[in-house]
Design an enzyme around this catalytic site. Structure first.
Site, PDB file in Angstrom:
ATOM      1  N   GLU A   1      -8.285   3.891  -4.801  1.00 13.55           N
ATOM      2  CA  GLU A   1      -7.112   4.657  -5.228  1.00 13.55           C
ATOM      3  C   GLU A   1      -6.722   4.306  -6.654  1.00 13.55           C
ATOM      4  OE1 GLU A   1      -4.003   4.520  -2.300  1.00 13.55           O
ATOM      5  OE2 GLU A   1      -5.431   4.630  -0.640  1.00 13.55           O
TER       6      GLU A   1
ATOM      7  N   ASP B   1      -6.251   9.980  -4.579  1.00 13.40           N
ATOM      8  CA  ASP B   1      -5.661   9.015  -3.651  1.00 13.40           C
ATOM      9  C   ASP B   1      -5.536   9.547  -2.234  1.00 13.40           C
ATOM     10  OD1 ASP B   1      -3.290   7.390  -5.932  1.00 13.40           O
ATOM     11  OD2 ASP B   1      -5.470   7.494  -5.914  1.00 13.40           O
TER      12      ASP B   1
ATOM     13  N   THR C   1      -6.488   6.226 -10.689  1.00 13.07           N
ATOM     14  CA  THR C   1      -6.520   7.489 -11.423  1.00 13.07           C
ATOM     15  C   THR C   1      -7.877   7.748 -12.076  1.00 13.07           C
ATOM     16  OG1 THR C   1      -4.128   7.430 -11.819  1.00 13.07           O
ATOM     17  CG2 THR C   1      -5.443   8.807 -13.281  1.00 13.07           C
TER      18      THR C   1
ATOM     19  N   GLY D   1       0.815  -1.200   0.000  1.00 14.75           N
ATOM     20  CA  GLY D   1       0.000   0.000   0.000  1.00 14.75           C
ATOM     21  C   GLY D   1       0.854   1.257   0.000  1.00 14.75           C
TER      22      GLY D   1
ATOM     23  N   LYS E   1     -15.593 -16.161 -12.356  1.00 14.75           N
ATOM     24  CA  LYS E   1     -16.615 -16.381 -11.332  1.00 14.75           C
ATOM     25  C   LYS E   1     -17.644 -15.258 -11.399  1.00 14.75           C
ATOM     26  CE  LYS E   1     -16.803 -17.221  -6.322  1.00 14.75           C
ATOM     27  NZ  LYS E   1     -15.957 -17.256  -5.103  1.00 14.75           N
TER      28      LYS E   1
ATOM     29  N   VAL F   1      -8.168  -3.864 -11.860  1.00 12.56           N
ATOM     30  CA  VAL F   1      -7.302  -4.876 -12.464  1.00 12.56           C
ATOM     31  C   VAL F   1      -5.933  -4.860 -11.794  1.00 12.56           C
ATOM     32  CG1 VAL F   1      -6.019  -5.472 -14.556  1.00 12.56           C
ATOM     33  CG2 VAL F   1      -8.453  -4.957 -14.708  1.00 12.56           C
TER      34      VAL F   1
ATOM     35  N   HIS G   1     -16.890 -16.284 -30.641  1.00 15.59           N
ATOM     36  CA  HIS G   1     -16.038 -17.469 -30.604  1.00 15.59           C
ATOM     37  C   HIS G   1     -14.961 -17.383 -31.677  1.00 15.59           C
ATOM     38  CE1 HIS G   1     -15.067 -21.663 -29.810  1.00 15.59           C
ATOM     39  NE2 HIS G   1     -15.024 -21.848 -31.118  1.00 15.59           N
TER      40      HIS G   1
ATOM     41  N   ARG H   1     -14.473  15.368 -12.229  1.00 12.72           N
ATOM     42  CA  ARG H   1     -15.432  15.857 -13.228  1.00 12.72           C
ATOM     43  C   ARG H   1     -16.743  16.279 -12.572  1.00 12.72           C
ATOM     44  NH1 ARG H   1     -14.421  11.261 -17.923  1.00 12.72           N
ATOM     45  NH2 ARG H   1     -12.797  12.390 -19.076  1.00 12.72           N
TER      46      ARG H   1
END
Length: 312
Positions: free
Chosen positions: A99, A93, A101, A35, A191, A137, A238, A109
């Protein structure tokens, strides 16, 4: 959960001891996410705790100034980015909430709209950034993507009897031609966490090749209240990994309920765009202009990547 020590055991596994004394045996890999601490030392926040006139202007009273979290030292704000001091706002942040961007941009905004744009003259003037269902992510190898509630959090919030989970583990087709044992090929895991009688999708979690690209589109659907049946109604592309999200589980077992304004279920036609504004509403009123501008007397605390830029 801080780590006190990590020991390599004779079987090649690791033994992890936390600072609280908990011991975790047979660990393959230890990932330490340390962190960050907001860089606020040079902002002079102590100067915001000034003696200011009270409402009638006749007496003086002490103010506590911009407040910080006692342990994490983040700046305390409400849902509209207001600090404890009028005319000083904080975004990013330094607030210690999601946290990322893009999250700071979203909050900025809406703050700009409220303060400087036409939004302050419309219902959008009370708009605020939503910290729910934010796609996140981890750019590890393989990539990890997540949005919404975990299975445990969903059960805690809605009850186990109201939560249904779908899982799938598979080999991404990119690896199908690799000359290696099938068991050695990298796997992708996905999942879906649903809740309620309509099986609304409240969590989506995946790890594997390109899940970062996959997650963004499904994040839009979840923000719109998509159900498992809404996912199922989309024809799969596919061969892709993303098709697993819209084909997971046994076909026909999800309730035929939709979270869409125009449900796509049972082969329904796609919605058509609206070409005219509702009666009595001009097209201009349908558009909220975010006009950001500099303003005297308003302070901003904007944090990114552990560094804070200020204009007080």
């Amino acid at each position: 959960m801080g780590l006190a020590k990590v020991e390599l055991m004779p079987n090649g596994k690791k033994k992890v001891t936390t600072v609280s004394g908990e011991v975790i045996d047979d660990v393959d890999t230890v990932l330490m996410a340390a962190g960050r601490v907001p860089h606020l030392d040079d902002l002079g926040l102590e100067a915001t705790a000034l003696v200011q006139p009270n409402v009638d202007g006749l007496e003086l009273q002490n103010t506590t100034g911009v407040q910080q979290h006692p342990r994490k030292k983040h700046i305390m704000v409400d849902e509209y980015q207001n600090t404890a001091v009028p005319n000083i706002k904080a975004i990013g942040d330094v607030c210690g909430k999601v946290e990322l961007t893009p999250m700071a941009i979203a909050a900025g905004r809406r703050l700009s709209d409220r303060l400087f744009g036409n939004a302050k003259k419309t219902p959008a003037g009370i708009s605020k950034a939503s910290y729910e269902l934010v796609p996140t992510v981890v750019f590890s190898h393989p990539t990890i993507g997540t949005i919404g509630l975990t299975e445990a959090k969903a059960i805690e919030k809605y009850g186990a009897e109201n939560v249904k989970v779908y899982k799938s583990t598979f080999v991404n087709l990119q690896y199908s031609m690799f000359e290696m044992e099938p068991s050695d090929k990298p796997k992708t895991f996905m999942k879906i966490v649903t809740a309620g009688v309509d099986e609304q999708v409240v969590g989506l979690h995946m790890i594997g090749l390109a899940v970062d690209e996959v997650l963004q589109g499904f994040g839009v659907a979840m923000k719109m209240g998509a159900t498992k049946a809404d996912f199922d109604s989309s024809v799969a592309i596919h061969p892709t990994a993303a098709e697993e999200v819209v084909t997971m589980g046994t076909w026909g077992t999800s309730p035929q309920a939709s979270g869409a304004k125009v449900p796509p279920l049972m082969g329904a036609s796609a919605p058509e765009p609206r070409l005219t504004a509702p009666s009595g509403v001009s097209k201009e009123k349908l558009v909220t202009l975010g006009l950001a501008a500099a303003a005297v007397g308003v302070g901003f605390l904007v944090g990114r990547g552990g560094r804070t830029n200020s204009r007080l």
